[in-house]
Every structure is written in structure tokens, then in C-alpha cells.
Design an enzyme around this catalytic site. Structure first.
Site, PDB file in Angstrom:
ATOM      1  N   GLY A   1      31.402  60.576  33.962  1.00  0.00           N
ATOM      2  CA  GLY A   1      31.092  61.979  33.689  1.00  0.00           C
ATOM      3  C   GLY A   1      32.099  62.694  32.803  1.00  0.00           C
ATOM      4  O   GLY A   1      31.853  63.808  32.378  1.00  0.00           O
ATOM      5  N   LEU A   2      33.226  62.051  32.518  1.00  0.00           N
ATOM      6  CA  LEU A   2      34.244  62.733  31.713  1.00  0.00           C
ATOM      7  C   LEU A   2      34.361  62.095  30.329  1.00  0.00           C
ATOM      8  O   LEU A   2      35.305  62.357  29.598  1.00  0.00           O
ATOM      9  CB  LEU A   2      35.600  62.692  32.425  1.00  0.00           C
ATOM     10  CG  LEU A   2      35.624  63.426  33.761  1.00  0.00           C
ATOM     11  CD1 LEU A   2      36.930  63.161  34.501  1.00  0.00           C
ATOM     12  CD2 LEU A   2      35.436  64.923  33.559  1.00  0.00           C
ATOM     13  N   SER A   3      33.409  61.230  30.010  1.00  0.00           N
ATOM     14  CA  SER A   3      33.363  60.520  28.732  1.00  0.00           C
ATOM     15  C   SER A   3      34.511  59.535  28.562  1.00  0.00           C
ATOM     16  O   SER A   3      35.087  59.425  27.485  1.00  0.00           O
ATOM     17  CB  SER A   3      33.281  61.471  27.533  1.00  0.00           C
ATOM     18  OG  SER A   3      34.518  61.963  27.169  1.00  0.00           O
ATOM     19  N   SER A   4      34.799  58.816  29.640  1.00  0.00           N
ATOM     20  CA  SER A   4      35.831  57.783  29.525  1.00  0.00           C
ATOM     21  C   SER A   4      35.389  56.704  28.538  1.00  0.00           C
ATOM     22  O   SER A   4      36.224  56.083  27.884  1.00  0.00           O
ATOM     23  CB  SER A   4      36.134  57.169  30.887  1.00  0.00           C
ATOM     24  OG  SER A   4      34.940  56.764  31.491  1.00  0.00           O
ATOM     25  N   SER A   5      34.067  56.495  28.393  1.00  0.00           N
ATOM     26  CA  SER A   5      33.598  55.459  27.451  1.00  0.00           C
ATOM     27  C   SER A   5      33.967  55.845  26.019  1.00  0.00           C
ATOM     28  O   SER A   5      34.493  55.015  25.267  1.00  0.00           O
ATOM     29  CB  SER A   5      32.078  55.306  27.502  1.00  0.00           C
ATOM     30  OG  SER A   5      31.663  55.139  28.805  1.00  0.00           O
ATOM     31  N   ALA A   6      33.687  57.107  25.660  1.00  0.00           N
ATOM     32  CA  ALA A   6      34.052  57.533  24.302  1.00  0.00           C
ATOM     33  C   ALA A   6      35.570  57.512  24.155  1.00  0.00           C
ATOM     34  O   ALA A   6      36.099  57.134  23.101  1.00  0.00           O
ATOM     35  CB  ALA A   6      33.500  58.925  24.013  1.00  0.00           C
ATOM     36  N   ALA A   7      36.288  57.892  25.215  1.00  0.00           N
ATOM     37  CA  ALA A   7      37.759  57.912  25.118  1.00  0.00           C
ATOM     38  C   ALA A   7      38.309  56.512  24.861  1.00  0.00           C
ATOM     39  O   ALA A   7      39.174  56.338  23.995  1.00  0.00           O
ATOM     40  CB  ALA A   7      38.369  58.525  26.385  1.00  0.00           C
TER      41      ALA A   7
ATOM     42  N   ASP B   1      30.205  63.472  23.071  1.00  0.00           N
ATOM     43  CA  ASP B   1      31.504  63.017  23.599  1.00  0.00           C
ATOM     44  C   ASP B   1      32.557  62.816  22.500  1.00  0.00           C
ATOM     45  O   ASP B   1      33.631  63.435  22.555  1.00  0.00           O
ATOM     46  CB  ASP B   1      31.330  61.726  24.420  1.00  0.00           C
ATOM     47  CG  ASP B   1      30.328  61.880  25.548  1.00  0.00           C
ATOM     48  OD1 ASP B   1      30.021  63.021  25.911  1.00  0.00           O
ATOM     49  OD2 ASP B   1      29.843  60.856  26.062  1.00  0.00           O
TER      50      ASP B   1
HETATM   51  C1  GLA Z   1      26.751  61.504  28.429  1.00  0.00           C
HETATM   52  C2  GLA Z   1      26.408  61.068  27.015  1.00  0.00           C
HETATM   53  C3  GLA Z   1      26.397  62.278  26.075  1.00  0.00           C
HETATM   54  C4  GLA Z   1      25.521  63.403  26.608  1.00  0.00           C
HETATM   55  C5  GLA Z   1      25.861  63.697  28.063  1.00  0.00           C
HETATM   56  C6  GLA Z   1      24.899  64.677  28.700  1.00  0.00           C
HETATM   57  O1  GLA Z   1      28.057  61.959  28.480  1.00  0.00           O
HETATM   58  O2  GLA Z   1      27.335  60.107  26.574  1.00  0.00           O
HETATM   59  O3  GLA Z   1      25.981  61.881  24.787  1.00  0.00           O
HETATM   60  O4  GLA Z   1      24.154  63.112  26.451  1.00  0.00           O
HETATM   61  O5  GLA Z   1      25.847  62.513  28.850  1.00  0.00           O
HETATM   62  O6  GLA Z   1      24.962  65.900  28.071  1.00  0.00           O
END
Ligand code: GLA
Length: 395
Positions: A125-131, A173
Site C-alpha cells: 500500500g505504500l508503493s514499495s514495488s515502485a520504490a 507511484d
Molecule cells: C497501486 C498502483 C497504482 C494505483 C494505486 C491505486 O498503488 O500501483 O498505480 O493504481 O494502487 O490508486
């Protein structure tokens, strides 16, 4: 908490990296208070970085191999940049391989690195994947002497998730991580790419970013994320067809006018109408929320966050029982201005903007109610109080 010093020492011990060559890269996590589930439909979103994230110590490997150890996951990733293997479902090494593949499509990337990576919060939920994806991209860019703009890195991270991992998410993200300035709210149009880092008026804004982790983490690829994206696209195609406009498999709700939605909504299936309702109401909340932020009206901004979460539950139909419980508990706790699921809502955590004087009250409410409702995660949930963060840093 993994400190850069811990990671440096582990890297030197595990890989024998000479300390003069070791660098660290820190990439913050993000929250998205308004604008949930609309980035993949090219809608408008908001977000800001927090002061927690992923950190990696790395040093050139001296050849074309990448070798990475993790403080969280078992085993070691190892691959040759000359021949980057395909994704393996559920494997934490996918992000590093995806980053190598993404970067080498546009740049000459032949120098590998040894790295040790660790995160400062539970995953989800905190975008660890993008990080992590961005941490690997920045390390590869550094050791290969490649200059890449934030806009290009956003595209490269999107390649990792969309093309390498088959997750049909949008650019929320990586955009927040790479474009947000500390203490401001990123307002991004995912269609045009235009953005503004919106400052609150000075002096009036002070709140905690409370992150309450549900105890559940799993990869978005295995959740209903892609199904919801497909349902939104189907709703878009349907509305465009009913309106006599050109449509295709890549139509998104942003291509549909609000007027067309209002005229034809009744003719959609229940699911399609709900997804489109979420999109159009969330668009309103984002636009109003940005103005509340600009004028420092945190109470009204927070109310919109609650409405956004209600719409995620009712119209977008995401959020399992754990996240819904956390939302219910937090939204009824004194001192919480606003709260919603953070991220996709299939796992992970709730984020709340809260009065710093009410920390005890928030901890007490969660501890009293959450483990009684969900005893199976009684020893897994966590409460963190964070603040604004800045962008990635390499030192
Ligand atoms: C995840 C996805 C994002 C976005 C959010 C919901 O974080 O990686 O691209 O869709 O969910 O807003």
C-alpha cells in the site's frame, strides 16, 4: 529500521565490497490521499512522499553481473546484464531484472552492481514495488554513468510493472516518488503528464501521517487489481459506444465526457456503472481536495479522504475485511482528520492524517478494536507515525 550504515556493513561483509566504492540510495514511499484507482484510467491524482522508504547499499560488481541480498527476503538475486531472465511469478528478484531490462532498452548498460536492500516499513500500500524498482534503476544508472530525467525514470518504472510484471497499473507511484517536493501535495494529470506540487499556506499545516498496517501483504499481481482495471476499460468502451464515439480496447474512462456518463449510466451493468461512478466522483474529490489543501483546510480535505474510501468500498469494490475494519476504526477516532486505504486497497495499510496531540488516542483505539475483530493478525499489525519525505537520494 534498516539504517544506511547497517546496509553498508552487510554489503561489505557479504560481498567484500571496498568501502570507498559503496554508495547508498534511499527511495521514499508514497501515500495517495485522494485520486485512488484512477491513474490507470488517465485520471487526476494526488500524493506525497513520506519519511520512510527503501534503502540500498551498492557498489560496482566489476563485471556485468548483478547480485543483490535483501534484509527482508530469503536468498540472493543473481543475473547477468548480457542476458536478463524473464519474470518468475512471486519472486522478489523480478524488480531488479525488470529494471535492467527496462534501462537496457534505451541505454548501454553493461556494468553490474552488488547490493543489499532493506525497507523501513511492512510491505503493502505504500508503493514499495515502485520504490525498489526506482532504487535498482538509480543504482544501474549510477554505475553505468547514464543520465536519466525523472520523466524517463517514471516511464522505465512503468515498463517494469506493466510490461515485465504484467500489472496494468498507472503512473501514480513512480510519479509521486520522483516529482513530489517535500511538504507539498503532488497534483498530477495522468493523461497530459502536467503536474503541480501544491504548497499549503505556511504555518497552518501540521499533522501526523499515521500508517496502520493490517498485517496482510501480498503482490498486487495476484490480487483483483488487473480485473478492476479491465472493468474500468470495459465501462469506458461501453459508454463511448452508447455515445456514438470511437472506442477501442485501450479506451479509458478519461476519454468519456461526464455528460455522456450521466446520460448513459443507467444502461451499464451494475459493475460498470459502479466503476465509472468511482472515477467521476473521485475526479471531483481530487479537484476540490487540491483547493482545500491550497487554503490549508485540513478538516475538509480529510472529509474527502473518507468519502474517497467509502467510494473505494462501495463503487470500486476493493478492500478486504481487514482494511475495511481499519478504515472504520480510524474514521471514528477523535483526532483523525481523514483516512483511507493506502494504494490499491487489496492488502497493506490505511493512511490517516491526524492531529499529533492524539497519538495515544489513535494507538488505543486500534489496539482495543482491531485485534478483537481480526485475531489472526493480532501479532502482525503495526502503527507508525510518519511525516513528509523528500525524493530519492543517492549518497
Ligand atoms: C497501486 C498502483 C497504482 C494505483 C494505486 C491505486 O498503488 O500501483 O498505480 O493504481 O494502487 O490508486
Amino acid at each position: 529500521m534498516r539504517t544506511p550504515e547497517n546496509l553498508r556493513e552487510t554489503l561489505e561483509d557479504a560481498f567484500g565490497a571496498p568501502s570507498a566504492e559503496v554508495r547508498t540510495v534511499f527511495v521514499p514511499y508514497r501515500v495517495c490521499p485522494l485520486g485512488a484507482h484512477v491513474d490507470h484510467q488517465l485520471g487526476q491524482v494526488t500524493g506525497f512522499c513520506i519519511d520512510r522508504g527503501m534503502c540500498m547499499a551498492f557498489a560496482p560488481s566489476g563485471d556485468s553481473c548483478v547480485r543483490i541480498g535483501s534484509m527482508e527476503f530469503e536468498g540472493q538475486i543473481e543475473f547477468d546484464l548480457e542476458q536478463v531472465p524473464s519474470a518468475v511469478t512471486g519472486d522478489w528478484g523480478n524488480y531488479a531484472r525488470g529494471a535492467a531490462q527496462a534501462l537496457s532498452q534505451r541505454h548501454r548498460v553493461c556494468r553490474g552492481f552488488d547490493g543489499v536492500i532493506g525497507g523501513s516499513m511492512p510491505i503493502g500500500g505504500l508503493s514499495s514495488s515502485a520504490a525498489v524498482g526506482i532504487a535498482y534503476l538509480l543504482a544501474l544508472e549510477f554505475v553505468n554513468n547514464v543520465e536519466v530525467t525523472p520523466a524517463e525514470n517514471i516511464g522505465l518504472d512503468q515498463f517494469i510493472e506493466n510490461s515485465y510484471l504484467d500489472l496494468n497499473n498507472g503512473v501514480l507511484d513512480p510519479s509521486v516518488i520522483l516529482l513530489n517536493e517535500r511538504g507539498k501535495l503532488l497534483f498530477l494529470d495522468c493523461q497530459s503528464g502536467e503536474y503541480e506540487d501544491v504548497s499549503p499556506p505556511s504555518g497552518v499545516f501540521s499533522f501526523d501521517v499515521a500508517i496502520v498496517y493490517s498485517g496482510l501483504s501480498r503482490s498486487l499481481v495476484t490480487t483483483g487489481y488487473n480485473r478492476r482495471v479491465a472493468e474500468c476499460r470495459e465501462a469506458a468502451r461501453w459508454l463511448l459506444d452508447l455515445d456514438g464515439q470511437p472506442s477501442s480496447n485501450s479506451s479509458v474512462l478519461r476519454n468519456v465526457s461526464r455528460d455522456a456518463f450521466e446520460r448513459h449510466a443507467e444502461r451499464l451493468s451494475d459493475a460498470a456503472r459502479k466503476r465509472a461512478t468511482h472515477f467521476f466522483t473521485e475526479t471531483d474529490r481530487v479537484r476540490r481536495g487540491v483547493e482545500f489543501w491550497r487554503y490549508g483546510d485540513i478538516a475538509s480535505f480529510g472529509k474527502l479522504m473518507n468519502e474517497s474510501c467509502e467510494s473505494s468500498i462501495r463503487n470500486y469494490e476493493c478492500g478486504g475485511p481487514h482494511l475495511i475494519s481499519l478504515y472504520e476504526i480510524l474514521s471514528q477516532t477523535e483526532g483523525v482528520h481523514g483516512t483511507r486505504f493506502s494504494g490499491a486497497g487489496f492488502r497493506g495499510c490505511c493512511v490517516a492524517l491526524a492531529d499529533p496531540g492524539q497519538r495515544g488516542n489513535i494507538i488505543d483505539a486500534v489496539q482495543r478494536l482491531y485485534p478483537v475483530r481480526h485475531p489472526e493478525v493480532a501479532d502482525k499489525y503495526e502503527i507508525h507515525f510518519c511525516s513528509f519525505g523528500g525524493g530519492p537520494e543517492t549518497t
